[in-house]
Design a protein around this motif. Structure first.
Motif, PDB file in Angstrom:
ATOM      1  N   LEU A   1       0.830  -1.204   0.000  1.00 55.58           N
ATOM      2  CA  LEU A   1       0.000   0.000   0.000  1.00 55.58           C
ATOM      3  C   LEU A   1       0.865   1.255   0.000  1.00 55.58           C
ATOM      4  O   LEU A   1       0.555   2.241  -0.685  1.00 55.58           O
ATOM      5  CB  LEU A   1      -0.917  -0.009   1.224  1.00 55.58           C
ATOM      6  CG  LEU A   1      -1.926   1.135   1.367  1.00 55.58           C
ATOM      7  CD1 LEU A   1      -3.030   0.997   0.325  1.00 55.58           C
ATOM      8  CD2 LEU A   1      -2.529   1.142   2.769  1.00 55.58           C
ATOM      9  N   ALA A   2       1.958   1.218   0.747  1.00 51.30           N
ATOM     10  CA  ALA A   2       2.764   2.420   0.968  1.00 51.30           C
ATOM     11  C   ALA A   2       3.574   2.837  -0.261  1.00 51.30           C
ATOM     12  O   ALA A   2       3.767   4.034  -0.492  1.00 51.30           O
ATOM     13  CB  ALA A   2       3.709   2.195   2.146  1.00 51.30           C
TER      14      ALA A   2
ATOM     15  N   GLY B   1       2.910   8.605  -5.224  1.00 52.12           N
ATOM     16  CA  GLY B   1       1.876   9.592  -5.514  1.00 52.12           C
ATOM     17  C   GLY B   1       2.069  10.874  -4.738  1.00 52.12           C
ATOM     18  O   GLY B   1       1.852  11.973  -5.267  1.00 52.12           O
ATOM     19  N   GLY B   2       2.490  10.763  -3.466  1.00 55.78           N
ATOM     20  CA  GLY B   2       2.737  11.961  -2.661  1.00 55.78           C
ATOM     21  C   GLY B   2       3.856  12.812  -3.230  1.00 55.78           C
ATOM     22  O   GLY B   2       3.750  14.042  -3.289  1.00 55.78           O
TER      23      GLY B   2
ATOM     24  N   GLY C   1      -5.954   4.582  -5.836  1.00 53.02           N
ATOM     25  CA  GLY C   1      -6.604   3.407  -6.415  1.00 53.02           C
ATOM     26  C   GLY C   1      -5.599   2.313  -6.746  1.00 53.02           C
ATOM     27  O   GLY C   1      -5.835   1.132  -6.485  1.00 53.02           O
ATOM     28  N   CYS C   2      -4.455   2.703  -7.317  1.00 58.08           N
ATOM     29  CA  CYS C   2      -3.403   1.727  -7.624  1.00 58.08           C
ATOM     30  C   CYS C   2      -2.857   1.095  -6.346  1.00 58.08           C
ATOM     31  O   CYS C   2      -2.553  -0.102  -6.308  1.00 58.08           O
ATOM     32  CB  CYS C   2      -2.275   2.400  -8.401  1.00 58.08           C
ATOM     33  SG  CYS C   2      -2.724   2.874 -10.094  1.00 58.08           S
ATOM     34  N   ALA C   3      -2.735   1.895  -5.283  1.00 54.72           N
ATOM     35  CA  ALA C   3      -2.253   1.372  -4.005  1.00 54.72           C
ATOM     36  C   ALA C   3      -3.222   0.333  -3.442  1.00 54.72           C
ATOM     37  O   ALA C   3      -2.808  -0.714  -2.928  1.00 54.72           O
ATOM     38  CB  ALA C   3      -2.057   2.513  -3.011  1.00 54.72           C
TER      39      ALA C   3
ATOM     40  N   GLU D   1     -11.822   4.201  -7.468  1.00 56.21           N
ATOM     41  CA  GLU D   1     -10.964   5.374  -7.262  1.00 56.21           C
ATOM     42  C   GLU D   1     -10.220   5.725  -8.543  1.00 56.21           C
ATOM     43  O   GLU D   1     -10.088   6.900  -8.899  1.00 56.21           O
ATOM     44  CB  GLU D   1      -9.967   5.098  -6.132  1.00 56.21           C
ATOM     45  CG  GLU D   1     -10.574   4.784  -4.781  1.00 56.21           C
ATOM     46  CD  GLU D   1     -11.129   5.999  -4.066  1.00 56.21           C
ATOM     47  OE1 GLU D   1     -11.024   7.122  -4.606  1.00 56.21           O
ATOM     48  OE2 GLU D   1     -11.672   5.832  -2.949  1.00 56.21           O
ATOM     49  N   ILE D   2      -9.724   4.719  -9.241  1.00 58.05           N
ATOM     50  CA  ILE D   2      -9.004   4.953 -10.501  1.00 58.05           C
ATOM     51  C   ILE D   2      -9.936   5.561 -11.547  1.00 58.05           C
ATOM     52  O   ILE D   2      -9.557   6.509 -12.252  1.00 58.05           O
ATOM     53  CB  ILE D   2      -8.393   3.639 -11.012  1.00 58.05           C
ATOM     54  CG1 ILE D   2      -7.238   3.207 -10.093  1.00 58.05           C
ATOM     55  CG2 ILE D   2      -7.890   3.789 -12.450  1.00 58.05           C
ATOM     56  CD1 ILE D   2      -6.678   1.835 -10.417  1.00 58.05           C
TER      57      ILE D   2
END
Length: 207
Positions: free
Chosen positions: A115-116, A122-123, A147-149, A168-169
């Motif tokens: 997930l991270a 992205g961040g 969404g990818c995470a 989300e994507i």
């Protein structure tokens, strides 16, 4: 007939046990609801600020945002993130304790790592968008990477999270083309979808 079906039922049960043993299933649906409520509150505050400052969410957003507005938006984003993480830790730990599961083990570690990595990427990319004065793309980019995470982490937790990731994507892609709806898409993705997903997971696995 029963003798023929017994081996199949046994194999199915073994497969379910193996699947549960490889996934972190203590993730609480209530954490999703709490994260969604936090996102709705954050979006409302940002919307209020934009109305007060007469800022329009569109391609000119980068030229309209003052340093004070950027700090305000980033502060709200940080607050929403902290509330979401805190609620996830609290409700998941409570759910794990109720089921006599460990909160931190190899399964939860694999889920968090998967997930991270997309979230961190992205961040950093969102920071680059602010640096290049393209803040109107931050909302769709956040949705896409998030969404990818979720898709990446879905292999190690409840499978329902995969469908949340896909939605989300799709919202992120929509907001990438219709830039004026970026804040609305962000609100739907991080707010409404989280609440719906969290409620479904809660009633499916925790009731």
């Amino acid at each position: 007939m029963n003798k023929q079906h017994d081996p199949l039922a046994t194999l199915h049960e073994i497969r379910n046990i193996m699947d549960r043993s490889s996934r972190f299933i203590s993730l609480s649906g209530l954490s999703g609801v709490a994260a969604g409520l936090s996102a709705l509150l954050g979006a409302a505050l940002v919307r209020w600020h934009f109305l007060e400052e007469d800022i329009q969410y569109r391609e000119t957003l980068g030229r309209e945002l003052t340093s004070e507005s950027i700090v305000f938006v980033l502060s709200i984003a940080a607050g929403v993130f902290l509330l979401a993480v805190s609620s996830a830790i609290y409700f998941t730990a409570r759910n794990a304790k109720r089921k006599s599961h460990q909160v931190w083990d190899s399964k939860s570690e694999r889920m968090l790592v998967n997930l991270a990595i997309p979230l961190a990427a992205g961040g950093i990319f969102c920071a680059a968008l602010f640096y290049h004065e393209l803040p109107y793309l931050v909302a769709p980019v956040m949705l896409l990477f998030y969404g990818c995470a979720l898709l990446n982490a879905s292999k190690y937790t409840v499978s329902d999270i995969r469908y949340l990731g896909i939605l989300e994507i799709l919202l992120g892609l929509f907001a990438s083309f219709y830039l004026g709806f970026g804040l609305l898409a962000w609100t739907l993705g991080f707010g409404v979808l989280h609440i719906v997903y969290g409620a479904l997971v809660y009633f499916k696995y925790e009731r």
